[in-house]
Design an enzyme around this catalytic site. Sequence first.
Site, PDB file in Angstrom:
ATOM      1  CD  GLU A 172       0.752   0.474   2.949  1.00 10.26           C
ATOM      2  OE1 GLU A 172       0.625   1.516   2.984  1.00 10.26           O
ATOM      3  OE2 GLU A 172       1.731  -0.190   3.627  1.00 10.26           O
ATOM      4  CD  GLU A 313       7.661   1.976  -0.667  1.00  9.86           C
ATOM      5  OE1 GLU A 313       8.389   1.021  -1.442  1.00  9.86           O
ATOM      6  OE2 GLU A 313       8.150   3.080  -0.644  1.00  9.86           O
TER       7      GLU A 313
END
Length: 345
Positions: A172, A313
């Site tokens: 994310e 991430e």
Amino acid sequence: MKFLPPAIAPLDPALGAELRARVDGKAKPPGALGRLEDLAVRIGQIQGRLDPCVERVRAHVFAGDHGMNAEGVSAYPSAVTGAMVATFLAGKASVNALARACDVEVLVVDAGVDGDLPAHPALLDRKVRRGSRNAAVEAALSEDELDAALAAGVTLAADAAGEGIDALVLGEMGIGNSASAALLMHRLAPATLVDCIGVGAGHDAEGLVRKSAVLARAAARCDSGEPLEVLRQFGGLEIAMMVGAVLGGAAARRIVVVDGFISSAAALTAIRLVPEVRDYCVFAHASAERGHRLMLEALGAEPLLNLGLRLGEGTGGVLAAPLLRAAARMLSEVASLDDVLAGRL
């Protein structure tokens, strides 16, 4: 809300016992490969086969902005979300480098970035709206927006399964999303709010005090403990779409690799909605973000790695990919002790 979760089959305990017997019968002392053996059994159960295979692993980096960031819940402005998406697409972010090292594909999913992103082969445009609303003063999402985000996540996971992806890594990017994740954890773990709030992307002491005050105001607005309502009130679009991807991945009998604090909040929401989802989730690592260990305890999850990561991430998730492949190959490629002793190699 009209969203209905897809049907998710519980794992077969009989198959689990058979897989365990196969692991114990390999040419090694029983238990000698430790937790890798447990992982191999679970992968076999998820895939419904005695010779599991994990080759293609894909990280989906879900991106979205948060209206609550206007309250100063992050040390960075929301514009950083779009800038980091451009970095992912250029192949220059941390997750890109780690993914190349671990042979993991990376796609970026625009769930709700507050800006227009140019088309790119590695970008999936699933934008529901340009950022969520300010959850400190109103619900972050409408019912229709939440339905759309959840459905998009389910479809994305189903599409990945149709393309031959064996494991989905949840990553994310969303400035302010540790604030939303803290509120989800507070309501759904459940846990006291103070135990859920960390420094996120790098708050100093003053910023942490400000973040805590904003989240206390947000939490006071709504006391619901129903998973989808909690998600509607406090979740960002990237988190909501990850919830859908967790459900869709489990429905498609794929391994769902959960990264850190934000991804775990999405998994927590999905598991509270459909408990059977828990067995399809592999928790990649213990984040250094405050609250993550407590969240993992609430889920009964033992992460594979403990590296002090707190980037997000999907970085921890991609680092777990070699362990998934190794566990599957141990089951499918290591000779049995009987074959070794009989000379059948």
